[in-house]
Motif scaffolding. Structure first.
Motif, PDB file in Angstrom:
ATOM      1  N   ASP A  90       0.832  -1.215   0.000  1.00 26.73           N
ATOM      2  CA  ASP A  90       0.000   0.000   0.000  1.00 26.73           C
ATOM      3  C   ASP A  90       0.860   1.257   0.000  1.00 26.73           C
ATOM      4  O   ASP A  90       0.514   2.255  -0.645  1.00 26.73           O
ATOM      5  N   GLU A  91       1.958   1.235   0.728  1.00 30.01           N
ATOM      6  CA  GLU A  91       2.888   2.369   0.743  1.00 30.01           C
ATOM      7  C   GLU A  91       3.414   2.650  -0.660  1.00 30.01           C
ATOM      8  O   GLU A  91       3.437   3.792  -1.120  1.00 30.01           O
ATOM      9  N   LEU A  92       3.847   1.582  -1.337  1.00 29.86           N
ATOM     10  CA  LEU A  92       4.407   1.728  -2.680  1.00 29.86           C
ATOM     11  C   LEU A  92       3.353   2.227  -3.666  1.00 29.86           C
ATOM     12  O   LEU A  92       3.619   3.119  -4.478  1.00 29.86           O
ATOM     13  N   ILE A  93       2.153   1.652  -3.607  1.00 28.57           N
ATOM     14  CA  ILE A  93       1.071   2.074  -4.502  1.00 28.57           C
ATOM     15  C   ILE A  93       0.746   3.541  -4.285  1.00 28.57           C
ATOM     16  O   ILE A  93       0.570   4.315  -5.243  1.00 28.57           O
ATOM     17  N   SER A  94       0.665   3.956  -3.022  1.00 28.87           N
ATOM     18  CA  SER A  94       0.349   5.346  -2.699  1.00 28.87           C
ATOM     19  C   SER A  94       1.386   6.300  -3.291  1.00 28.87           C
ATOM     20  O   SER A  94       1.042   7.330  -3.877  1.00 28.87           O
ATOM     21  N   GLU A  95       2.656   5.946  -3.163  1.00 31.36           N
ATOM     22  CA  GLU A  95       3.713   6.796  -3.696  1.00 31.36           C
ATOM     23  C   GLU A  95       3.657   6.865  -5.220  1.00 31.36           C
ATOM     24  O   GLU A  95       3.826   7.937  -5.809  1.00 31.36           O
ATOM     25  N   TYR A  96       3.405   5.735  -5.861  1.00 32.29           N
ATOM     26  CA  TYR A  96       3.377   5.715  -7.325  1.00 32.29           C
ATOM     27  C   TYR A  96       2.124   6.383  -7.879  1.00 32.29           C
ATOM     28  O   TYR A  96       2.147   6.919  -8.990  1.00 32.29           O
ATOM     29  N   LEU A  97       1.031   6.372  -7.129  1.00 32.47           N
ATOM     30  CA  LEU A  97      -0.161   7.108  -7.558  1.00 32.47           C
ATOM     31  C   LEU A  97       0.112   8.611  -7.569  1.00 32.47           C
ATOM     32  O   LEU A  97      -0.363   9.338  -8.450  1.00 32.47           O
ATOM     33  N   LYS A  98       0.885   9.081  -6.597  1.00 31.87           N
ATOM     34  CA  LYS A  98       1.260  10.498  -6.568  1.00 31.87           C
ATOM     35  C   LYS A  98       2.172  10.839  -7.745  1.00 31.87           C
ATOM     36  O   LYS A  98       2.012  11.881  -8.387  1.00 31.87           O
ATOM     37  N   LEU A  99       3.129   9.937  -8.023  1.00 31.22           N
ATOM     38  CA  LEU A  99       4.010  10.143  -9.176  1.00 31.22           C
ATOM     39  C   LEU A  99       3.207  10.143 -10.477  1.00 31.22           C
ATOM     40  O   LEU A  99       3.471  10.925 -11.389  1.00 31.22           O
ATOM     41  N   GLN A 100       2.221   9.264 -10.543  1.00 29.04           N
ATOM     42  CA  GLN A 100       1.376   9.168 -11.730  1.00 29.04           C
ATOM     43  C   GLN A 100       0.571  10.442 -11.928  1.00 29.04           C
ATOM     44  O   GLN A 100       0.440  10.945 -13.055  1.00 29.04           O
ATOM     45  N   THR A 118       1.413   0.175 -15.028  1.00 30.49           N
ATOM     46  CA  THR A 118       1.810  -1.237 -15.028  1.00 30.49           C
ATOM     47  C   THR A 118       2.295  -1.672 -13.653  1.00 30.49           C
ATOM     48  O   THR A 118       1.895  -2.723 -13.142  1.00 30.49           O
ATOM     49  N   GLU A 119       3.144  -0.851 -13.022  1.00 33.36           N
ATOM     50  CA  GLU A 119       3.663  -1.191 -11.693  1.00 33.36           C
ATOM     51  C   GLU A 119       2.540  -1.269 -10.670  1.00 33.36           C
ATOM     52  O   GLU A 119       2.470  -2.208  -9.861  1.00 33.36           O
ATOM     53  N   ILE A 120       1.655  -0.280 -10.715  1.00 34.12           N
ATOM     54  CA  ILE A 120       0.536  -0.255  -9.760  1.00 34.12           C
ATOM     55  C   ILE A 120      -0.354  -1.479  -9.948  1.00 34.12           C
ATOM     56  O   ILE A 120      -0.797  -2.114  -8.984  1.00 34.12           O
ATOM     57  N   ARG A 121      -0.600  -1.850 -11.196  1.00 35.05           N
ATOM     58  CA  ARG A 121      -1.435  -3.014 -11.500  1.00 35.05           C
ATOM     59  C   ARG A 121      -0.811  -4.298 -10.953  1.00 35.05           C
ATOM     60  O   ARG A 121      -1.504  -5.128 -10.350  1.00 35.05           O
ATOM     61  N   HIS A 122       0.498  -4.469 -11.118  1.00 33.48           N
ATOM     62  CA  HIS A 122       1.167  -5.675 -10.617  1.00 33.48           C
ATOM     63  C   HIS A 122       1.179  -5.702  -9.095  1.00 33.48           C
ATOM     64  O   HIS A 122       1.003  -6.774  -8.486  1.00 33.48           O
ATOM     65  N   TRP A 123       1.406  -4.563  -8.442  1.00 38.39           N
ATOM     66  CA  TRP A 123       1.386  -4.550  -6.978  1.00 38.39           C
ATOM     67  C   TRP A 123       0.014  -4.941  -6.439  1.00 38.39           C
ATOM     68  O   TRP A 123      -0.088  -5.662  -5.451  1.00 38.39           O
ATOM     69  N   LYS A 124      -1.036  -4.492  -7.095  1.00 37.21           N
ATOM     70  CA  LYS A 124      -2.385  -4.850  -6.659  1.00 37.21           C
ATOM     71  C   LYS A 124      -2.626  -6.352  -6.807  1.00 37.21           C
ATOM     72  O   LYS A 124      -3.278  -6.971  -5.960  1.00 37.21           O
ATOM     73  N   LYS A 163       9.325  -8.569 -11.532  1.00 38.11           N
ATOM     74  CA  LYS A 163      10.530  -8.629 -10.708  1.00 38.11           C
ATOM     75  C   LYS A 163      10.812  -7.270 -10.071  1.00 38.11           C
ATOM     76  O   LYS A 163      11.202  -7.178  -8.903  1.00 38.11           O
ATOM     77  N   PHE A 164      10.620  -6.220 -10.848  1.00 40.21           N
ATOM     78  CA  PHE A 164      10.814  -4.857 -10.330  1.00 40.21           C
ATOM     79  C   PHE A 164       9.909  -4.605  -9.130  1.00 40.21           C
ATOM     80  O   PHE A 164      10.341  -4.047  -8.112  1.00 40.21           O
ATOM     81  N   CYS A 165       8.661  -5.031  -9.229  1.00 39.96           N
ATOM     82  CA  CYS A 165       7.700  -4.819  -8.138  1.00 39.96           C
ATOM     83  C   CYS A 165       8.076  -5.606  -6.896  1.00 39.96           C
ATOM     84  O   CYS A 165       8.016  -5.085  -5.776  1.00 39.96           O
ATOM     85  N   PHE A 166       8.467  -6.861  -7.071  1.00 38.73           N
ATOM     86  CA  PHE A 166       8.898  -7.662  -5.920  1.00 38.73           C
ATOM     87  C   PHE A 166      10.153  -7.067  -5.280  1.00 38.73           C
ATOM     88  O   PHE A 166      10.254  -6.986  -4.042  1.00 38.73           O
ATOM     89  N   ASN A 167      11.105  -6.653  -6.090  1.00 41.80           N
ATOM     90  CA  ASN A 167      12.345  -6.087  -5.559  1.00 41.80           C
ATOM     91  C   ASN A 167      12.079  -4.805  -4.772  1.00 41.80           C
ATOM     92  O   ASN A 167      12.741  -4.539  -3.768  1.00 41.80           O
ATOM     93  N   ASN A 168      11.115  -4.011  -5.219  1.00 39.55           N
ATOM     94  CA  ASN A 168      10.761  -2.801  -4.476  1.00 39.55           C
ATOM     95  C   ASN A 168      10.117  -3.132  -3.137  1.00 39.55           C
ATOM     96  O   ASN A 168      10.298  -2.407  -2.159  1.00 39.55           O
ATOM     97  N   ILE A 169       9.358  -4.209  -3.099  1.00 39.71           N
ATOM     98  CA  ILE A 169       8.770  -4.669  -1.824  1.00 39.71           C
ATOM     99  C   ILE A 169       9.884  -5.044  -0.849  1.00 39.71           C
ATOM    100  O   ILE A 169       9.869  -4.644   0.317  1.00 39.71           O
TER     101      ILE A 169
END
Length: 464
Positions: A90-100, A118-124, A163-169
């Motif tokens: 949720d933290e990551l999604i929130s930050e990327y929504l602001k960037l978006q 794409t990143e937000i979709r994979h995190w969800k 992989k990018f999404c998992f690595n960010n987690i």
């Protein structure tokens, strides 16, 4: 997780002094601390140790630190929250929504195609797969492998994003001190089945001629949508003769990106798309007469009054000076809209659907094979294929196409795509036995004359 209360819970606890006690955390082996200083709200949180001696030491350390903080006028120190996996995501999604949201103020995109979508979709999807109570340190190799076993086999591009999404987690969990570096999953230890991408077919010159001729004479010649159809014809033609990638690479092309070198050759500078942030950014693509011709048709279609009476080169250079920021293959913005940079992005046409309609109708009437996999990317595929067959050095093809020699060797250097010199070498014995009554091959001049006839036909059929 921190829990505030006025009195210690009923779980057994050991009093160390007034306002300070330790107790067993419910449903855990660890000890927790109860801390209440004068004039402050009490705090209860885990000390993260099952050892009572260590727990007492940590409790006294907390007590001392809190006393010192209050004496120095600092805020009553709150212990860090122990985030679970869902909260990390949720933290990551929130930050990327602001960037978006910030990116959308600069560059408009259709819903679902926004930057970071794409990143937000994979995190969800990752969040939905794992239990809401799962902790980051429980996201071990087995759990990550299980995720890939339960999703559709990804393409190379999709795999890279996942992989990018998992690595960010994992990186975020490290920042919160929720895991140690050796707990980060190594993807090299996971065998991931990737999707087999269907082979894209290249157009032969005859197939491409049938496609464009049908689009010009049969598909949409009058009425509503004629402007879009004309633009689509020139868009498709330019891609076939220039090798630009569909999407932002060609749609991001402006008149200011056109220029003429010291040899008198027209070229375009590619600033957008796949190579935007790579070493091949701002690459210069030399354009042949056919690509040049398609640009001129667009120029006459959109600005015929401004370039009337000018030579071909002067017309394009004039538009580069007069309308430097106008996107060549996009519609002009309505006059009643404010002229902001983002306005014209709203009118990004859907050429892909029109192109696919042409293909469907040609297949239906038997003019194109139903077994060939033609897509919009086939136009770029055709460009590279044609250059290989003309024996152009792979280094030059790679430079002009914004790719690598290795990629060309992996995807194009097979028996269905080879230069004439290579073919003659491989079938030299067969060629020696052939008689000499085969049809005469056309000369380059004759081929160019046919192309000129087609361009003249376009000019006649689509007067401006």
């Amino acid at each position: 997780m921190t829990k505030k209360t006025d009195t210690p819970t009923k779980s057994p606890y050991k009093k160390l002094r007034d306002g300070l006690a330790i107790r067993k955390v419910p449903q855990s082996k660890n000890w927790g601390v109860y801390l209440k200083l004068e004039g402050q709200k009490p705090l209860q949180f885990s000390l993260k140790t099952p050892d009572i001696v260590e727990a007492e030491t940590k409790a006294w350390e907390e007590y001392t630190l809190q006393k010192i903080a209050l004496k120095n006028g600092e805020t009553y120190r709150q212990p860090k929250k122990r985030l679970n996996l869902h909260q990390i995501i949720d933290e990551l999604i929130s930050e990327y929504l602001k960037l978006q949201a910030t990116a959308s103020t600069i560059k408009f995109a259709r819903k679902g195609h926004e930057k970071y979508a794409t990143e937000i979709r994979h995190w969800k999807r990752i969040k939905a797969f794992y239990d809401s109570k799962m902790l980051p340190n429980q996201l071990i190799t087995r759990e990550v492998r299980d995720y890939f076993l339960n999703i559709e086999a990804p393409s190379d591009t999709q795999l890279g994003r996942i992989k990018f999404c998992f690595n960010n987690i994992f990186e975020r969990a490290l920042e919160h001190n929720l895991i140690k570096r050796d707990q980060v999953v190594d993807f090299k230890k996971i065998k991931i089945e990737k999707r087999n991408i269907e082979q894209r077919d290249a157009f032969t010159s005859d197939e491409f001629y049938r496609l464009t001729f049908y689009a010009m004479t049969e598909f949409k010649t009058t009425g509503k949508g004629i402007f879009h159809n004309k633009m689509c014809i020139f868009y498709v033609g330019f891609m076939y003769f220039s090798g630009l990638r569909p999407g932002e690479e060609i749609m991001g092309l402006t008149w200011a990106d056109l220029n003429i070198n010291s040899h008198g050759d027209l070229y375009c500078v590619v600033k957008k798309g796949k190579t935007e942030n790579s070493s091949k950014r701002n690459r210069k693509v030399i354009l042949d007469n056919s690509a040049h011709g398609n640009l001129l048709f667009v120029a006459k279609l959109k600005h015929h009054k401004q370039i009337e009476g000018m030579s071909d080169d002067d017309a394009l250079l004039h538009l580069a000076e007069k309308f430097p920021d106008e996107y060549i293959f996009r519609k002009k913005s309505p006059k009643n809209l404010s002229k902001k940079p983002t306005d014209k992005l709203i009118y990004k046409p859907d050429y892909r659907s029109t192109f696919n309609q042409w293909l469907d109708e040609l297949r239906e009437i038997g003019s194109l094979s139903k077994t060939k996999n033609f897509v919009l990317y086939s136009l770029r595929h055709s460009y590279i294929t044609n250059l290989i067959e003309k024996n152009i050095p792979l280094t030059l093809i790679a430079e002009n196409a914004g790719t690598s020699v290795k990629m060309i060797e992996n995807h194009y250097c097979h028996t269905s795509v080879m230069s004439e010199a290579s073919r003659k070498y491989l079938v030299s014995e067969k060629l020696l036995t052939l008689n000499n009554d085969k049809p005469r091959e056309q000369t380059p001049e004759e081929i160019q004359e046919q192309k000129n006839e087609l361009l003249d036909f376009v000019a006649k059929e689509f007067p401006v």
